[in-house]
Design a protein around this motif. Structure first.
Motif, PDB file in Angstrom:
ATOM      1  N   ALA A  98      33.554  42.487  30.501  1.00 45.30           N
ATOM      2  CA  ALA A  98      34.650  43.464  30.484  1.00 45.30           C
ATOM      3  C   ALA A  98      34.099  44.883  30.393  1.00 45.30           C
ATOM      4  CB  ALA A  98      35.591  43.178  29.321  1.00 45.30           C
ATOM      5  N   LEU A  99      33.066  45.078  29.584  1.00 40.12           N
ATOM      6  CA  LEU A  99      32.448  46.403  29.499  1.00 40.12           C
ATOM      7  C   LEU A  99      31.870  46.806  30.848  1.00 40.12           C
ATOM      8  CD1 LEU A  99      30.558  46.285  26.068  1.00 40.12           C
ATOM      9  CD2 LEU A  99      32.777  47.310  26.583  1.00 40.12           C
ATOM     10  N   SER A 100      31.231  45.870  31.514  1.00 39.66           N
ATOM     11  CA  SER A 100      30.638  46.141  32.825  1.00 39.66           C
ATOM     12  C   SER A 100      31.715  46.481  33.849  1.00 39.66           C
ATOM     13  CB  SER A 100      29.828  44.923  33.292  1.00 39.66           C
ATOM     14  OG  SER A 100      29.421  45.072  34.624  1.00 39.66           O
ATOM     15  N   ALA A 101      32.773  45.691  33.870  1.00 36.59           N
ATOM     16  CA  ALA A 101      33.851  45.941  34.831  1.00 36.59           C
ATOM     17  C   ALA A 101      34.509  47.294  34.568  1.00 36.59           C
ATOM     18  CB  ALA A 101      34.892  44.824  34.758  1.00 36.59           C
ATOM     19  N   SER A 102      34.769  47.594  33.312  1.00 34.42           N
ATOM     20  CA  SER A 102      35.407  48.867  32.956  1.00 34.42           C
ATOM     21  C   SER A 102      34.528  50.054  33.328  1.00 34.42           C
ATOM     22  CB  SER A 102      35.716  48.878  31.458  1.00 34.42           C
ATOM     23  OG  SER A 102      36.301  50.105  31.096  1.00 34.42           O
ATOM     24  N   CYS A 103      33.257  49.966  33.041  1.00 36.39           N
ATOM     25  CA  CYS A 103      32.334  51.058  33.373  1.00 36.39           C
ATOM     26  C   CYS A 103      32.197  51.202  34.890  1.00 36.39           C
ATOM     27  CB  CYS A 103      30.975  50.807  32.729  1.00 36.39           C
ATOM     28  SG  CYS A 103      29.786  52.132  32.989  1.00 36.39           S
ATOM     29  N   SER A 104      32.198  50.104  35.599  1.00 39.36           N
ATOM     30  CA  SER A 104      32.130  50.163  37.063  1.00 39.36           C
ATOM     31  C   SER A 104      33.359  50.860  37.635  1.00 39.36           C
ATOM     32  CB  SER A 104      32.001  48.758  37.648  1.00 39.36           C
ATOM     33  OG  SER A 104      30.812  48.151  37.210  1.00 39.36           O
ATOM     34  N   ALA A 120      32.211  55.092  45.575  1.00 40.01           N
ATOM     35  CA  ALA A 120      33.451  54.570  44.999  1.00 40.01           C
ATOM     36  C   ALA A 120      33.766  53.191  45.562  1.00 40.01           C
ATOM     37  CB  ALA A 120      34.601  55.536  45.257  1.00 40.01           C
ATOM     38  N   VAL A 121      33.665  53.044  46.872  1.00 36.93           N
ATOM     39  CA  VAL A 121      33.926  51.740  47.504  1.00 36.93           C
ATOM     40  C   VAL A 121      32.961  50.694  46.941  1.00 36.93           C
ATOM     41  CG1 VAL A 121      33.751  50.450  49.677  1.00 36.93           C
ATOM     42  CG2 VAL A 121      34.959  52.630  49.615  1.00 36.93           C
ATOM     43  N   ASP A 122      31.683  51.048  46.833  1.00 45.33           N
ATOM     44  CA  ASP A 122      30.698  50.102  46.297  1.00 45.33           C
ATOM     45  C   ASP A 122      31.065  49.653  44.891  1.00 45.33           C
ATOM     46  OD1 ASP A 122      29.204  50.239  48.607  1.00 45.33           O
ATOM     47  OD2 ASP A 122      27.684  51.595  47.787  1.00 45.33           O
ATOM     48  N   MET A 123      31.457  50.593  44.046  1.00 50.24           N
ATOM     49  CA  MET A 123      31.770  50.253  42.663  1.00 50.24           C
ATOM     50  C   MET A 123      33.038  49.392  42.572  1.00 50.24           C
ATOM     51  SD  MET A 123      29.154  51.481  41.269  1.00 50.24           S
ATOM     52  CE  MET A 123      29.509  50.928  39.627  1.00 50.24           C
ATOM     53  N   PHE A 124      34.060  49.737  43.349  1.00 50.73           N
ATOM     54  CA  PHE A 124      35.294  48.956  43.316  1.00 50.73           C
ATOM     55  C   PHE A 124      35.071  47.550  43.877  1.00 50.73           C
ATOM     56  CE2 PHE A 124      37.547  53.259  43.662  1.00 50.73           C
ATOM     57  CZ  PHE A 124      37.675  53.371  42.279  1.00 50.73           C
ATOM     58  N   GLN A 125      34.314  47.458  44.953  1.00 48.58           N
ATOM     59  CA  GLN A 125      34.024  46.137  45.520  1.00 48.58           C
ATOM     60  C   GLN A 125      33.157  45.302  44.579  1.00 48.58           C
ATOM     61  OE1 GLN A 125      32.523  46.938  49.482  1.00 48.58           O
ATOM     62  NE2 GLN A 125      34.579  46.835  50.345  1.00 48.58           N
ATOM     63  N   PHE A 126      32.259  45.962  43.862  1.00 44.38           N
ATOM     64  CA  PHE A 126      31.437  45.253  42.881  1.00 44.38           C
ATOM     65  C   PHE A 126      32.328  44.546  41.861  1.00 44.38           C
ATOM     66  CE2 PHE A 126      29.465  45.232  38.675  1.00 44.38           C
ATOM     67  CZ  PHE A 126      28.364  44.423  38.924  1.00 44.38           C
ATOM     68  N   TYR A 131      33.774  39.959  39.270  1.00 38.22           N
ATOM     69  CA  TYR A 131      34.685  39.512  38.217  1.00 38.22           C
ATOM     70  C   TYR A 131      36.010  39.002  38.791  1.00 38.22           C
ATOM     71  CZ  TYR A 131      31.194  42.046  35.642  1.00 38.22           C
ATOM     72  OH  TYR A 131      29.998  42.487  35.158  1.00 38.22           O
ATOM     73  N   PRO A 132      35.973  37.914  39.579  1.00 35.57           N
ATOM     74  CA  PRO A 132      37.216  37.395  40.171  1.00 35.57           C
ATOM     75  C   PRO A 132      38.019  36.516  39.207  1.00 35.57           C
ATOM     76  CG  PRO A 132      35.378  36.042  40.862  1.00 35.57           C
ATOM     77  CD  PRO A 132      34.795  37.174  40.039  1.00 35.57           C
ATOM     78  N   GLN A 133      37.458  36.191  38.037  1.00 38.96           N
ATOM     79  CA  GLN A 133      38.131  35.294  37.108  1.00 38.96           C
ATOM     80  C   GLN A 133      39.440  35.913  36.611  1.00 38.96           C
ATOM     81  OE1 GLN A 133      35.060  36.609  36.723  1.00 38.96           O
ATOM     82  NE2 GLN A 133      33.562  35.026  36.304  1.00 38.96           N
ATOM     83  N   THR A 134      40.360  35.045  36.245  1.00 39.27           N
ATOM     84  CA  THR A 134      41.686  35.510  35.831  1.00 39.27           C
ATOM     85  C   THR A 134      41.642  36.386  34.588  1.00 39.27           C
ATOM     86  OG1 THR A 134      42.048  33.456  34.609  1.00 39.27           O
ATOM     87  CG2 THR A 134      42.928  33.574  36.845  1.00 39.27           C
ATOM     88  N   GLU A 135      40.669  36.175  33.700  1.00 34.42           N
ATOM     89  CA  GLU A 135      40.622  37.004  32.498  1.00 34.42           C
ATOM     90  C   GLU A 135      40.231  38.447  32.801  1.00 34.42           C
ATOM     91  OE1 GLU A 135      36.750  34.501  32.148  1.00 34.42           O
ATOM     92  OE2 GLU A 135      38.787  34.174  32.805  1.00 34.42           O
ATOM     93  N   TYR A 136      39.755  38.694  34.024  1.00 36.33           N
ATOM     94  CA  TYR A 136      39.394  40.052  34.439  1.00 36.33           C
ATOM     95  C   TYR A 136      40.338  40.586  35.518  1.00 36.33           C
ATOM     96  CZ  TYR A 136      35.310  38.573  31.893  1.00 36.33           C
ATOM     97  OH  TYR A 136      34.492  38.088  30.917  1.00 36.33           O
ATOM     98  N   GLU A 137      41.527  40.001  35.610  1.00 35.08           N
ATOM     99  CA  GLU A 137      42.496  40.395  36.635  1.00 35.08           C
ATOM    100  C   GLU A 137      42.889  41.863  36.519  1.00 35.08           C
ATOM    101  OE1 GLU A 137      44.829  40.443  39.874  1.00 35.08           O
ATOM    102  OE2 GLU A 137      43.448  38.847  39.283  1.00 35.08           O
ATOM    103  N   TYR A 138      42.972  42.380  35.299  1.00 35.99           N
ATOM    104  CA  TYR A 138      43.308  43.797  35.114  1.00 35.99           C
ATOM    105  C   TYR A 138      42.308  44.680  35.862  1.00 35.99           C
ATOM    106  CZ  TYR A 138      43.495  48.398  33.001  1.00 35.99           C
ATOM    107  OH  TYR A 138      43.549  49.752  32.820  1.00 35.99           O
ATOM    108  N   TYR A 139      41.035  44.375  35.716  1.00 32.48           N
ATOM    109  CA  TYR A 139      39.996  45.172  36.362  1.00 32.48           C
ATOM    110  C   TYR A 139      40.050  45.015  37.883  1.00 32.48           C
ATOM    111  CZ  TYR A 139      38.434  45.220  31.552  1.00 32.48           C
ATOM    112  OH  TYR A 139      38.397  45.360  30.187  1.00 32.48           O
ATOM    113  N   SER A 140      40.357  43.824  38.336  1.00 32.64           N
ATOM    114  CA  SER A 140      40.491  43.597  39.780  1.00 32.64           C
ATOM    115  C   SER A 140      41.643  44.410  40.355  1.00 32.64           C
ATOM    116  CB  SER A 140      40.712  42.113  40.072  1.00 32.64           C
ATOM    117  OG  SER A 140      39.583  41.363  39.693  1.00 32.64           O
TER     118      SER A 140
END
Length: 178
Positions: A98-104, A120-126, A131-140
């Motif tokens: 979650a920290l990684s996704a948020s910082c990205s 920006a595209v690289d970071m959003f696609q990363f 993090y495709p899992q459902t617990e990271y859906e907010y970040y997706s």
């Protein structure tokens, strides 16, 4: 009482807390300190520079990958018991992913604000890929919104349409499209 029985009784009475005595400590399991993760995350949020945010995101992504590595038990077990023992990854009080996704996302948004659309595209696609899992859906969802903003900006900039000629000083001329 035999030596074997005495050792068995000692292990039984001390339980799993005896693992440090055997050379296995929580510090060995927790290779990545929670404080180091949090400091990197805070640096990501506070940094004004896109490169600093991107580097912090990379550090957190690496730490998140390492946090998921399952370490085998240092206690030797008979082969017939090994298949019945589940080895768990280290647990943290924060979620490194979650920290990684948020910082990205933070790096992607900073890049978007500064006009660095490729970064920006690289970071959003990363975020979407890692993090495709459902617990990271907010970040997706946030990453998809960021990509939509980039697409919208691209569409607006390419649809500038016909350029109008400047208005001349004479009253009878009207601007025309080229």
């Amino acid at each position: 009482m035999t030596l074997r029985a005495l050792i068995g009784l000692t292990v039984l009475l001390t339980g799993c807390q005896s693992m440090p005595i055997l050379g296995w400590s929580d510090a060995d399991q927790e290779r990545i300190s929670v404080m180091a993760l949090w400091e990197t995350y805070e640096h990501c949020r506070a940094a004004g520079d896109v490169d600093a945010k991107q580097n912090a995101a990379l550090e957190l992504a690496t730490a998140a990958q390492e946090a998921n590595v399952i370490q085998p038990s240092p206690i030797p077990l008979p082969h017939m018991l090994q298949r019945h023992v589940l080895e768990a990854a280290p647990r943290y009080s924060v979620d490194p992913q979650a920290l990684s996704a948020s910082c990205s996302l933070e790096a992607g948004n900073a890049a978007l604000r500064s006009g660095q659309h490729v970064v920006a595209v690289d970071m959003f696609q990363f975020v979407l890929i890692t993090y495709p899992q459902t617990e990271y859906e907010y970040y997706s969802r946030q990453a998809r919104r960021g990509l939509q903003k980039i697409e919208l900006k691209r569409m607006v900039s390419t649809q500038a349409g016909p350029q109008l000629l400047p208005v001349s000083s004479s009253a009878e001329t009207v601007p025309t499209a080229q």
